[in-house]
Design a protein around this motif. Structure first.
Motif, mmCIF file in Angstrom:
data_model
loop_
_atom_site.group_PDB
_atom_site.id
_atom_site.type_symbol
_atom_site.label_atom_id
_atom_site.label_comp_id
_atom_site.label_asym_id
_atom_site.label_seq_id
_atom_site.Cartn_x
_atom_site.Cartn_y
_atom_site.Cartn_z
ATOM 1 N N ALA A 26 1.469 -0.834 -0.249
ATOM 2 C CA ALA A 26 0.192 0.178 0.270
ATOM 3 C C ALA A 26 0.879 0.880 0.120
ATOM 4 N N GLN A 27 2.527 1.538 1.114
ATOM 5 C CA GLN A 27 2.507 2.731 0.832
ATOM 6 C C GLN A 27 3.952 2.768 -0.371
ATOM 7 N N SER A 28 4.054 1.327 -0.931
ATOM 8 C CA SER A 28 4.869 1.399 -1.973
ATOM 9 C C SER A 28 4.334 2.059 -3.505
ATOM 10 N N GLY A 29 2.386 1.685 -3.153
ATOM 11 C CA GLY A 29 2.157 2.050 -3.954
ATOM 12 C C GLY A 29 1.500 3.598 -4.412
ATOM 13 N N ARG A 30 1.810 3.949 -2.983
ATOM 14 C CA ARG A 30 1.335 5.956 -3.171
ATOM 15 C C ARG A 30 2.155 6.449 -3.055
ATOM 16 N N PHE A 31 3.357 5.582 -3.007
ATOM 17 C CA PHE A 31 4.763 7.395 -2.825
ATOM 18 C C PHE A 31 5.559 5.796 -4.145
ATOM 19 N N LEU A 32 4.587 5.786 -5.392
ATOM 20 C CA LEU A 32 5.500 4.991 -6.757
ATOM 21 C C LEU A 32 5.720 6.588 -7.601
ATOM 22 N N ASP A 33 4.634 7.421 -7.759
ATOM 23 C CA ASP A 33 5.115 8.649 -8.518
ATOM 24 C C ASP A 33 6.316 9.450 -8.092
ATOM 25 N N VAL A 34 6.014 9.620 -6.706
ATOM 26 C CA VAL A 34 7.702 10.180 -6.117
ATOM 27 C C VAL A 34 9.014 9.000 -6.297
ATOM 28 N N GLN A 36 9.421 7.192 -8.826
ATOM 29 C CA GLN A 36 9.072 7.176 -9.945
ATOM 30 C C GLN A 36 9.938 8.612 -10.710
ATOM 31 N N ALA A 37 9.453 9.519 -9.802
ATOM 32 C CA ALA A 37 10.087 11.001 -10.398
ATOM 33 C C ALA A 37 11.942 11.001 -9.750
ATOM 34 N N TYR A 38 12.030 10.415 -8.882
ATOM 35 C CA TYR A 38 13.341 10.304 -8.380
ATOM 36 C C TYR A 38 14.137 10.005 -8.742
ATOM 37 N N THR A 39 13.830 8.473 -9.494
ATOM 38 C CA THR A 39 13.940 7.597 -10.891
ATOM 39 C C THR A 39 14.881 8.636 -11.480
ATOM 40 N N LYS A 40 14.217 9.482 -12.353
ATOM 41 C CA LYS A 40 13.646 9.825 -13.471
ATOM 42 C C LYS A 40 15.146 11.378 -13.571
ATOM 43 N N LEU A 41 15.223 12.234 -12.062
ATOM 44 C CA LEU A 41 15.970 12.486 -11.329
ATOM 45 C C LEU A 41 17.570 12.393 -11.763
ATOM 46 N N LEU A 42 17.856 10.950 -11.172
ATOM 47 C CA LEU A 42 18.650 10.378 -10.743
ATOM 48 C C LEU A 42 19.639 10.048 -12.084
ATOM 49 N N GLU A 43 18.783 9.395 -12.962
ATOM 50 C CA GLU A 43 19.045 9.338 -14.223
ATOM 51 C C GLU A 43 19.880 11.144 -15.483
ATOM 52 N N LYS A 44 18.967 11.868 -14.647
ATOM 53 C CA LYS A 44 19.093 12.742 -15.898
ATOM 54 C C LYS A 44 20.122 13.152 -15.057
ATOM 55 N N SER A 45 20.616 13.255 -13.859
ATOM 56 C CA SER A 45 22.422 13.043 -12.696
ATOM 57 C C SER A 45 23.483 12.766 -13.831
ATOM 58 N N ASN A 46 23.090 11.168 -14.026
ATOM 59 C CA ASN A 46 24.162 10.516 -14.229
ATOM 60 C C ASN A 46 24.639 11.011 -15.697
ATOM 61 N N MET A 47 23.905 11.207 -16.616
ATOM 62 C CA MET A 47 23.525 12.121 -17.717
ATOM 63 C C MET A 47 24.236 13.015 -17.848
ATOM 64 N N LEU A 48 24.049 13.621 -16.628
ATOM 65 C CA LEU A 48 24.715 15.338 -17.043
ATOM 66 C C LEU A 48 26.207 15.677 -16.681
ATOM 67 N N ALA A 108 11.548 19.181 -6.886
ATOM 68 C CA ALA A 108 11.037 19.182 -5.385
ATOM 69 C C ALA A 108 9.808 19.771 -5.121
ATOM 70 N N TYR A 109 10.050 20.469 -6.135
ATOM 71 C CA TYR A 109 8.029 20.936 -5.364
ATOM 72 C C TYR A 109 7.712 20.665 -6.170
ATOM 73 N N GLN A 110 7.071 19.529 -7.163
ATOM 74 C CA GLN A 110 6.634 18.402 -7.550
ATOM 75 C C GLN A 110 6.289 17.655 -6.389
ATOM 76 N N ILE A 111 7.514 17.051 -6.010
ATOM 77 C CA ILE A 111 7.654 16.022 -4.618
ATOM 78 C C ILE A 111 6.598 16.627 -3.652
ATOM 79 N N PHE A 112 6.882 17.857 -3.271
ATOM 80 C CA PHE A 112 6.108 18.130 -2.496
ATOM 81 C C PHE A 112 4.683 18.313 -2.385
#
Length: 610
Positions: A26-34, A36-48, A108-112
């Protein structure tokens, strides 16, 4: 016991593990969007970082010249060119880092925001769970109620089936009883017809028997008169009957075997007295036939005495008395030729007789036995009999002063709407909704003639040799009482509600549903006058209109309870009386002296006007 405790402990642990797994899901389902967004941010950081390394490598390659190759500016200042390239790359890298920081801030604002939305969703989910629990409880209650209602419906269905079976049985029984009743009614009609025929045959037989007895008595009187001897004293002029003796040898044999002494001489005076006696006997015979209503009597002897004549009718102006006459609406009213007697008939099947004296209505008696709603009342011209039509398919006859009905005139197949006496004694006429007009011999209590008409009859009136009927098909028909056919038809604009003939039998007044009164000339058989007025409305199919006794006015009651008087000479509305009736006026009557007017309405009132 230890095994049981161990097994219960393992089950408890498995239960806790399942609960934790469910919570994690239940909790992983609730934070799934966060996540996924954090994973995308890390991917962009690695690419940078990767792109930064590439850019640094390229910048290093640009800074180190190849052997045998000169770069621009290397001649002037090789160290300065390398520093400028590094500065450029550093500025570019700082810009990219600033863009990444901006993107990270936005994320981060979107995460908030998403976390706030997640909390709101969790609250809403909790509310939905609470509501779902309450709805589940209600659903279980409704399911229990549904089961109870289904059981009730099944019980009611079984009861309805039982009632339907009972209803089918009762309906079948009702059909059988109805057929039996119909057969019984037909048999009753046949028995009634046979009874009427037997009464007629018995009356004819009795008449013949009385006739034979009368003739035998006449023969005996004649024989006795022939045996008498009359002597005349000339000096005293007195006739003295005397019995004479004659010789025994002179006998004369009569036709019936009786023997009479033969006299050698009969004086003229004796013959005259014998003829006078015979005339007296014949006169008695004729009087006897007159009493039996035979054709040997003259028309003037069989008719009623002339009715009282009113020379001047007084136009009423005020209410003299008001009475609540019946238990329901009053349909008919009429005055008797005898002074001061009034009759009213209502839907309560009663006829009430009133004494009109001193401007007051005093109840005399109640006539019973009608068996249905009264539609019409009539006194015979002598005032000694009362005839009433009713809804029970018959007309009733009473003697004045007798509360019980003397005779019932049956034979109509529907409601009798009108009943009137004829000017000839022991005769009456009735009209009915069965499309017939019948003439009655009141002495025998039997119908002597039936006139078939194509429409309902609402009212009838009688003249010396004519019967007039008003009908539902907007026609007034004239019937010759001496012939079988209709002699005249006068069409009007609407169905006829009433007819009234003047005392001199010169004019006929009709009232119809088009809110008009028509005066018809009976000599010319045409409409002479038409009366209508603003505010006058015919209240029913049996509203009665009448002439005044002196034929100066026409009177009728309206739907609003008013009385309308028209002057026949001028043809104009003379006056309108209102204020007492609160319902539609059904009928009116004008006393023969012309002093009083009576009106009756649907509200059970009888109003005396003076």
């Amino acid at each position: 016991m230890a095994e049981v405790a161990g097994s219960s402990g393992r089950a408890w642990k498995r239960h806790i593990v399942r609960q934790l797994q469910l919570r994690d899901r239940a909790q992983s389902g609730r934070f799934l969007d966060v996540v996924q967004a954090y994973t995308k941010l890390l991917e962009k950081s690695n690419m940078l970082v990767h792109f930064t390394g590439k850019l640094e490598a390229k910048s290093a390659e640009l800074q180190v010249p190849r052997p045998g190759q000169e770069t621009p500016g290397s001649v002037l200042d090789p160290a300065t060119g390398a520093a400028d390239g590094l500065n450029t790359l550093e500025r570019q890298h700082q810009r990219e880092i600033a863009g990444v920081k901006d993107t990270s801030g936005e994320l981060a604002y979107q995460i908030f925001e998403l976390s706030k939305l997640l909390k709101a969703k969790e609250c809403e989910l909790q509310e939905q769970k609470t509501r779902l629990g309450s709805l589940s409880g209600q659903l279980s209650e409704l399911e229990a109620e549904q089961q109870w209602l289904e059981s009730q419906a099944e019980a009611l269905g079984r009861g309805n089936n039982a009632l339907k079976r009972d209803y089918d049985v009762l309906r079948e029984r009702y059909r059988r009883r109805e057929s039996e009743l119909r057969r019984a009614a037909e048999k009753g009609q046949e028995l009634l017809g046979s009874l009427v025929q037997m009464k007629a045959e018995a009356a004819e037989h009795q008449n013949e028997k009385n006739e034979r007895a009368k003739q035998a008595r006449l023969c005996r009187e004649l024989k006795k008169a022939m045996k008498r001897t009359v002597s005349i004293d000339v000096e005293s002029d007195e006739v003295m009957p005397a019995e004479g003796k004659v010789p025994t040898g002179e006998l004369v044999e009569l036709e019936d075997g009786e023997k009479l002494w033969k006299r050698p001489f009969r004086s003229a005076s004796a013959t005259s007295m014998t003829l006078a006696r015979c005339v007296d006997v014949f006169k008695g015979l004729l009087d006897f036939r007159l009493k039996r209503g035979k054709s040997l009597s003259s028309g003037s002897e069989a008719r009623y005495h002339s009715m009282p004549i009113c020379f001047v009718a007084c136009l009423p102006s005020r209410v003299s008395d008001v009475q609540e006459a019946h238990f329901s609406e009053v349909n008919a009213v009429t005055f008797s030729p005898s002074p001061g007697v009034l009759a009213t008939g209502g839907a309560d099947s009663h006829i009430r007789l009133w004494n009109v004296a001193g401007g007051r209505l005093e109840s005399l008696q109640i006539l019973e036995g009608a068996g249905g709603s009264i539609t019409s009342i009539a006194f015979d011209p002598s005032g000694s009999q009362i005839l009433a039509a009713s809804y029970n398919k018959s007309a009733q006859l009473w003697h004045f002063g007798d509360c019980n009905s003397k005779e019932t005139l049956t034979g109509h197949a529907d409601k009798v709407t009108a009943a009137k006496f004829r000017s000839i004694r022991h005769q009456a006429v009735t009209g009915s909704r069965d499309r017939t007009v019948k003439e009655w011999d009141l002495g025998k209590g039997a119908c002597c003639r039936t006139i078939n008409v194509v429409s309902y009859c609402n009212d009838v009136v009688c003249g010396d040799n004519v019967i007039v009927s008003g009908h539902h098909d907007k026609k007034i028909r004239f019937w010759d009482s001496r012939g079988p056919r209709c002699t005249e038809v006068i069409p009007v604009d609407s169905k006829v509600t009433s007819l009234h003939i003047s005392q001199d039998q010169m004019h006929l007044l009709s009232c119809s549903r088009d809110n008009t009164l028509k005066v018809i000339d009976l000599k010319m058989n045409n409409v002479r006058q038409v009366f209508r007025a603003d505010g006058f409305k015919c209240g029913s199919d049996w509203t009665k209109a009448i002439f005044s006794p002196d034929k100066s006015y026409a009177l009728v009651g309206s739907l609003d309870g008013s009385l309308y008087f028209w002057n026949l000479e001028s043809g104009k509305l003379e006056t309108v009386l209102s204020g007492e009736h609160r319902a539609s006026v059904n009928a009116v009557a004008w006393c023969f002296s012309g002093q009083y007017v009576v009106s009756v309405d649907r509200g059970r009132k009888v109003v005396l006007w003076k």
